[in-house]
Design an enzyme around this catalytic site. Structure first.
Site, PDB file in Angstrom:
ATOM      1  N   THR A 192       4.428   0.970  -4.744  1.00  0.00           N
ATOM      2  CA  THR A 192       4.017  -0.424  -4.938  1.00  0.00           C
ATOM      3  C   THR A 192       4.019  -0.840  -6.413  1.00  0.00           C
ATOM      4  OG1 THR A 192       2.761  -0.443  -2.882  1.00  0.00           O
ATOM      5  CG2 THR A 192       2.160  -2.093  -4.528  1.00  0.00           C
ATOM      6  N   ARG A 197       0.827  -1.218   0.000  1.00  0.00           N
ATOM      7  CA  ARG A 197       0.000   0.000   0.000  1.00  0.00           C
ATOM      8  C   ARG A 197       0.855   1.258   0.000  1.00  0.00           C
ATOM      9  NH1 ARG A 197      -4.705  -1.562   4.351  1.00  0.00           N
ATOM     10  NH2 ARG A 197      -5.425  -3.426   3.252  1.00  0.00           N
ATOM     11  N   CYS A 198       1.812   1.279  -0.863  1.00  0.00           N
ATOM     12  CA  CYS A 198       2.794   2.362  -0.925  1.00  0.00           C
ATOM     13  C   CYS A 198       2.687   3.053  -2.282  1.00  0.00           C
ATOM     14  CB  CYS A 198       4.192   1.755  -0.731  1.00  0.00           C
ATOM     15  SG  CYS A 198       5.566   2.909  -0.861  1.00  0.00           S
ATOM     16  N   LEU A 199       3.045   4.305  -2.323  1.00  0.00           N
ATOM     17  CA  LEU A 199       3.100   5.042  -3.582  1.00  0.00           C
ATOM     18  C   LEU A 199       3.980   4.315  -4.594  1.00  0.00           C
ATOM     19  CD1 LEU A 199       2.716   7.706  -5.260  1.00  0.00           C
ATOM     20  CD2 LEU A 199       4.738   8.558  -4.070  1.00  0.00           C
TER      21      LEU A 199
END
Length: 158
Positions: A37, A33-35
């Site tokens: 990803t 759930r990361c920018l």
């Protein structure tokens, strides 16, 4: 030496980097759930292009950055398989900073400190490139797209 550090696969098996001795390694702390990803796709593409020449990408899920990897290991495996067709080896959730940082990341950060010589990892998708002899070659920021590492990988693959 990196090869002797105990690790746990994402399936829960005890292992080490010994199985990857003689290969070029790209070690990455990852999150779903990361920018950054979407870099899973680039990591997988890089891996598939060069796995036969001796590259192995190793993913280490990390939940230390604003709870961007909240899932269980089984959920992480499912996410990576269904969203990005990840086939490179993945490991158990790992702490990369602080007093509980995994030994592997302590060694990596010491060998390749970040900006201004500061060792902490600042975010997910920090990448460490390791040569065939197990030496840390370089450290790359999260915003460095995997395809931008291709020339360095090719040089290490020889």
């Amino acid at each position: 030496m990196l090869y002797e550090i105990p690790l746990t696969t994402i399936e829960g098996r005890a292992t080490s980097l010994e199985a990857y001795r003689g290969r070029v390694l790209l070690i990455v702390n990852v999150a779903s759930r990361c920018l950054f990803t979407p870099q899973y796709a680039g990591l997988e593409a890089l891996y598939r292009r060069h796995v036969d020449a001796g590259l192995t990408v190793l993913g280490f899920p990390c939940d230390q950055f604003v709870h961007q990897e909240p899932g269980s290991e089984a959920e992480i495996v499912s996410f990576c398989a269904t969203r990005y067709a990840v086939s490179f080896p993945m490991f158990a959730k790992t702490q990369v900073n602080g007093p509980d940082a995994h030994t592997l990341f302590k060694v990596l950060k010491t060998a390749a400190p970040g900006w201004f010589g500061k060792p902490p990892i600042r975010w997910n998708f920090t990448k460490f490139l390791i040569d065939r002899e197990g030496h840390v070659h370089s450290r790359h920021a999260p915003q460095t797209a995997p395809h931008r590492l291709e020339n360095a990988v090719l040089k290490l693959l020889g």
